[in-house]
Every structure is written in structure tokens, then in C-alpha cells.
Design a protein around this motif. Structure first.
Motif, PDB file in Angstrom:
ATOM      1  N   THR A   1      41.555  45.516  45.847  1.00 35.72           N
ATOM      2  CA  THR A   1      42.780  45.598  45.044  1.00 35.72           C
ATOM      3  C   THR A   1      43.700  46.700  45.568  1.00 35.72           C
ATOM      4  N   ARG A   2      44.958  46.346  45.723  1.00 35.36           N
ATOM      5  CA  ARG A   2      45.930  47.313  46.245  1.00 35.36           C
ATOM      6  C   ARG A   2      46.766  47.874  45.090  1.00 35.36           C
TER       7      ARG A   2
ATOM      8  N   ALA B   1      39.065  50.339  45.400  1.00 35.36           N
ATOM      9  CA  ALA B   1      40.480  49.931  45.392  1.00 35.36           C
ATOM     10  C   ALA B   1      41.147  50.725  46.499  1.00 35.36           C
TER      11      ALA B   1
ATOM     12  N   ARG C   1      56.296  45.002  46.424  1.00 30.57           N
ATOM     13  CA  ARG C   1      56.003  43.732  47.114  1.00 30.57           C
ATOM     14  C   ARG C   1      55.784  43.972  48.607  1.00 30.57           C
TER      15      ARG C   1
ATOM     16  N   ASP D   1      52.542  45.056  49.250  1.00 30.03           N
ATOM     17  CA  ASP D   1      51.536  44.056  48.872  1.00 30.03           C
ATOM     18  C   ASP D   1      50.628  44.536  47.727  1.00 30.03           C
ATOM     19  N   VAL D   2      51.276  45.075  46.706  1.00 34.94           N
ATOM     20  CA  VAL D   2      50.547  45.661  45.570  1.00 34.94           C
ATOM     21  C   VAL D   2      50.071  44.577  44.596  1.00 34.94           C
ATOM     22  N   ASP D   3      48.814  44.723  44.133  1.00 32.41           N
ATOM     23  CA  ASP D   3      48.253  43.796  43.130  1.00 32.41           C
ATOM     24  C   ASP D   3      48.312  44.368  41.716  1.00 32.41           C
ATOM     25  N   LEU D   4      48.165  45.706  41.628  1.00 31.63           N
ATOM     26  CA  LEU D   4      48.019  46.336  40.313  1.00 31.63           C
ATOM     27  C   LEU D   4      48.907  47.585  40.281  1.00 31.63           C
TER      28      LEU D   4
ATOM     29  N   PHE E   1      54.606  41.331  36.965  1.00 31.35           N
ATOM     30  CA  PHE E   1      53.173  41.638  37.127  1.00 31.35           C
ATOM     31  C   PHE E   1      52.454  41.387  35.800  1.00 31.35           C
TER      32      PHE E   1
ATOM     33  N   LYS F   1      49.226  43.152  34.702  1.00 29.70           N
ATOM     34  CA  LYS F   1      48.795  43.949  35.864  1.00 29.70           C
ATOM     35  C   LYS F   1      49.592  45.244  36.011  1.00 29.70           C
TER      36      LYS F   1
ATOM     37  N   THR G   1      39.927  45.673  38.088  1.00 29.77           N
ATOM     38  CA  THR G   1      39.691  45.119  39.433  1.00 29.77           C
ATOM     39  C   THR G   1      38.467  44.204  39.417  1.00 29.77           C
TER      40      THR G   1
END
Ligand code: GRF
Length: 209
Positions: free
Chosen positions: A2-3, A29, A76, A79-82, A100, A103, A185
Motif C-alpha cells: 500500500t502506498r 506499507a 495520483r 500512485d497513492v492508495d491511502l 478516495f 481511503k 491495508t
């Protein structure tokens, strides 16, 4: 992996605690970017020293959504997920929150729904509560409001002033945020109404911070 995209406005001690837990291998992470709306935030200086990608996006005088669009582009690109709000002293626009869903996490230095907003520790002291603490929650469009992932209780001592109380809460914040990130995560939870229901495995994992 997770990024994480960390957003902060100040000291950055929660960010640092998360970075330390990642560095020691306790938290699985990675920190993809640290964004601040304040160029002189100590948290940004720390992030640079540690070699993280940083972006300073000043918010002063900018419309909320315009600023949020700039933050979204940086998140973006990294490339962030959280998204991790760690002392971000500005409200997010509903538009940003929708980018998000579920998130974006926030930490607040009280047991919500008690004492939302600024100076939560002072509010708790003045109200006379004997127990306060911290809350990590999923961000929704209302201030300090979304579903609660995790809370830690902290006693208020007769000798406390707002500073000693804030310090004792902060020590718990530093554990709570990594625990909550691990929950998210790993993803073994369900949200029913406002309730975040964890499965058995996750409940055991939590104790490692
Ligand atoms: C913390 O007390 C957090 O709960 C609140 O802002 C403060 C940020 O502290 N949202 P730091 O910048 O992480 O040291």
C-alpha cells in the motif's frame, strides 16, 4: 504494498511515527509522498531529511477545491492508495473525499464524538472529563466525523495542564495511527452503518505497535 500519501501542516510527529514503524518493518506499507500546505512545516523538513518525496502546495488565498485538485494531481502522480491526514489543518472538499472513497484517514486527539475541532485537549480539560484519548477514523464530508477505526483511552490526571495531557495523548496517537493503517491495508473489516467491524485475526494483529 500500500502506498501512503501523507498530508500535514505542522510538526509531523505522527508522520514520523508511521515512517519509523515502516522502517523497522512493523508496518507493511510505503510512504509515496508527503504533501504540505505550509512550506515551513517542520514535518516537511523531516520528510526531506528522510529522503521522502515531498510537495509543498500552498493553500493560502486559494479556493478549497482548486487546492484540493492540485493535491489530487500530486497524489495520483505518486500512485497513492491511502491518504493519511496527519495534522492537516484545513477541511477537504467533498469532491476530494469522493476521489478516495473510504481511503482517507484522520487522527484526532479526543475520543470522538467528544470534542471535535480545534484544541480538543483543552476542550477535554475544561469540560472536566476524567478520560479522553485519540481516535483514528475514516474521513467523510463532516469535520472529525467518519466511521471510527480505532480509539485509545488516556486518563486525565488532576495535575494535568493542556500540554501534559496533549503529550500523553500524543504517545497513544503514535501507536494508534500505525495500528489503524495496518487494519486498512490488511482490509479484513466491514463497515456496517458507522461501525467498523474487525475480524478475529485483525484484532490480534493490532497489539504489535
Ligand atoms: C495531532 O494531535 C493530531 O491528532 C491532530 O493534529 C496533531 C498533529 O500532530 N490532528 P503532529 O503534527 O503529527 O505532531
Amino acid at each position: 504494498m500500500t502506498r501512503l500519501g501523507v498530508i500535514l501542516s505542522g510538526r509531523g510527529s505522527n508522520f514520523l511515527a508511521i515512517a519509523d514503524n515502516i522502517a523497522s518493518g512493523k508496518l507493511k506499507a510505503e510512504i509515496a509522498i508527503v504533501i504540505s500546505n505550509c512550506g515551513d512545516a517542520p514535518g516537511v523538513a523531516t520528510a526531506k531529511l528522510r529522503g521522502f518525496k515531498t510537495a509543498v502546495l500552498p493553500s493560502k488565498g486559494r479556493k478549497r477545491e482548486e487546492h484540493d485538485r492540485a493535491m489530487l494531481a500530486a497524489l495520483r502522480e505518486a500512485d497513492v492508495d491511502l491518504v493519511i491526514l496527519a495534522g492537516y489543518m484545513r477541511l477537504l472538499s467533498p469532491w476530494f473525499i469522493q476521489q478516495f472513497p473510504g481511503k482517507i484517514l484522520n487522527i484526532h486527539p479526543s475520543l470522538l464524538p467528544a470534542f471535535p475541532g480545534l484544541e480538543a485537549q483543552k476542550q477535554a480539560l475544561e469540560y472536566g472529563v476524567q478520560v479522553t484519548g485519540c481516535t483514528v477514523h475514516i474521513v467523510d464530508e463532516h469535520l472529525d466525523h467518519g466511521p471510527i477505526l480505532l480509539q485509545k483511552a488516556v486518563p486525565v490526571l488532576p495535575t494535568d495542564d493542556e500540554h501534559t495531557l496533549a503529550d500523553r495523548i500524543l504517545a497513544q496517537e503514535h501507536r494508534a495511527y500505525s495500528e489503524a493503517i495496518a487494519l486498512v491495508t490488511e482490509g479484513n473489516y466491514r463497515i456496517v452503518g458507522r461501525r467498523v467491524l474487525l475480524d478475529q485475526g485483525n484484532a490480534q494483529e493490532k497489539s504489535s505497535f
